[in-house]
Design a protein around this motif. Structure first.
Motif, PDB file in Angstrom:
ATOM      1  N   ALA A   1       0.838  -1.196   0.000  1.00 55.89           N
ATOM      2  CA  ALA A   1       0.000   0.000   0.000  1.00 55.89           C
ATOM      3  C   ALA A   1       0.874   1.248   0.000  1.00 55.89           C
ATOM      4  O   ALA A   1       2.055   1.204   0.345  1.00 55.89           O
ATOM      5  CB  ALA A   1      -0.909  -0.002   1.229  1.00 55.89           C
ATOM      6  N   THR A   2       0.266   2.372  -0.380  1.00 52.03           N
ATOM      7  CA  THR A   2       1.008   3.628  -0.477  1.00 52.03           C
ATOM      8  C   THR A   2       1.684   3.998   0.832  1.00 52.03           C
ATOM      9  O   THR A   2       2.848   4.413   0.850  1.00 52.03           O
ATOM     10  CB  THR A   2       0.063   4.761  -0.924  1.00 52.03           C
ATOM     11  N   HIS A   3       0.971   3.839   1.959  1.00 47.11           N
ATOM     12  CA  HIS A   3       1.563   4.242   3.237  1.00 47.11           C
ATOM     13  C   HIS A   3       2.787   3.391   3.581  1.00 47.11           C
ATOM     14  O   HIS A   3       3.719   3.865   4.232  1.00 47.11           O
ATOM     15  CB  HIS A   3       0.533   4.199   4.365  1.00 47.11           C
ATOM     16  N   ASP A   4       2.789   2.127   3.118  1.00 47.58           N
ATOM     17  CA  ASP A   4       3.971   1.293   3.345  1.00 47.58           C
ATOM     18  C   ASP A   4       5.159   1.780   2.515  1.00 47.58           C
ATOM     19  O   ASP A   4       6.305   1.768   2.975  1.00 47.58           O
ATOM     20  CB  ASP A   4       3.665  -0.166   2.994  1.00 47.58           C
ATOM     21  N   LEU A   5       4.894   2.217   1.296  1.00 48.49           N
ATOM     22  CA  LEU A   5       5.951   2.755   0.441  1.00 48.49           C
ATOM     23  C   LEU A   5       6.523   4.035   1.031  1.00 48.49           C
ATOM     24  O   LEU A   5       7.740   4.255   1.010  1.00 48.49           O
ATOM     25  CB  LEU A   5       5.411   3.017  -0.963  1.00 48.49           C
TER      26      LEU A   5
END
Length: 247
Positions: free
Chosen positions: A75-79
């Motif tokens: 997910a974006t927040h993990d990136l």
């Protein structure tokens, strides 16, 4: 973990389908662990969609390896937590807040102590204007805030999407200095249509056409070839080549 010879970001076969329409048909690109890599292409070539695909902001398939790890399913927040900073096309500055408040909002919990010493070393003007409303800044100064926010949290890559779009030539020069300073600290993937800026900043470039990679190589080589720039970008190598929109 990447080595000096390996790309920091490596994208292979990136595909994006939105509303039943194939936007990206297999994009390949590499971002070196230092300097500036430019992402170029005509209007609608798929540059912004490529950035959104890398960041997980749209459904995508293919391979997106960051710092040696496959991230296409993250997910974006993990990136973001892994160290990708994003300066969007519209800069995303909160006009009603001060410069200091805009920076404070970018502090990421769990990322350690925000690196204000680096931000103030690169952009001393932001320290001097800390109490100034961001809405009263010039376009170049607002872009400075946008880039500074990506540097606060120890990011390993900055993605800057069309940082000079809609700006006057004098302000474009200000933004060039901002990006030049930032790239000394963190590698930059620069989505841009101003070829003079690309010539000044970029070490390598990737050109998209119709949602595919049409060219990869040293930026200087492409810009020295007027025939190639006309064929791939529709402009001569001396043109600023601003575009109005992108898919």
């Amino acid at each position: 973990m990447t080595t000096a010879s390996e790309p920091l970001l490596s994208v292979r076969g990136l595909r994006v389908v939105l509303g039943g329409r194939h936007i990206l048909h297999g994009v390949d690109l590499d971002v070196a662990p230092a300097g500036v890599t430019a992402l170029l292409g005509r209007n609608g070539a798929g540059k912004t969609t490529t950035v959104r695909g890398v960041l997980g902001l749209v459904p995508r398939t293919g391979s997106v390896r960051f710092a040696g790890t496959e991230t296409v399913r993250l997910a974006t927040h993990d990136l973001v937590r892994r160290g990708i900073g994003y300066a969007p096309e519209d800069r995303g500055v909160f006009a009603g807040l001060t410069v200091a408040e805009n920076l404070r909002l970018a502090e990421r919990p769990g990322a350690g102590t925000p690196d204000y010493p680096l931000v103030h070393e690169l952009f001393p003007e932001l320290k001097a204007r800390a109490r100034q409303s961001a809405g009263t800044l010039s376009g170049g100064q607002q872009q400075m805030v946008a880039i500074a926010r990506t540097l606060l949290n120890g990011n390993r890559l900055i993605i800057a999407d069309e940082p000079t779009k809609g700006l006057a030539p004098r302000v474009v020069t200000e933004v060039a200095l901002v990006l030049e300073r930032a790239a000394r600290a963190v590698p930059v993937l620069l989505v841009e249509q101003n070829l003079a800026l690309v010539r000044r900043l970029a070490d390598s470039c990737v050109v998209l056409a119709d949602g595919r990679t049409a060219h990869r190589g040293p930026a200087a080589d492409l810009l020295a070839d007027t025939g190639a720039t006309r064929r791939l970008l529709g402009v001569g190598s001396n043109s600023p080549a601003h575009e109005e929109a992108d898919a």
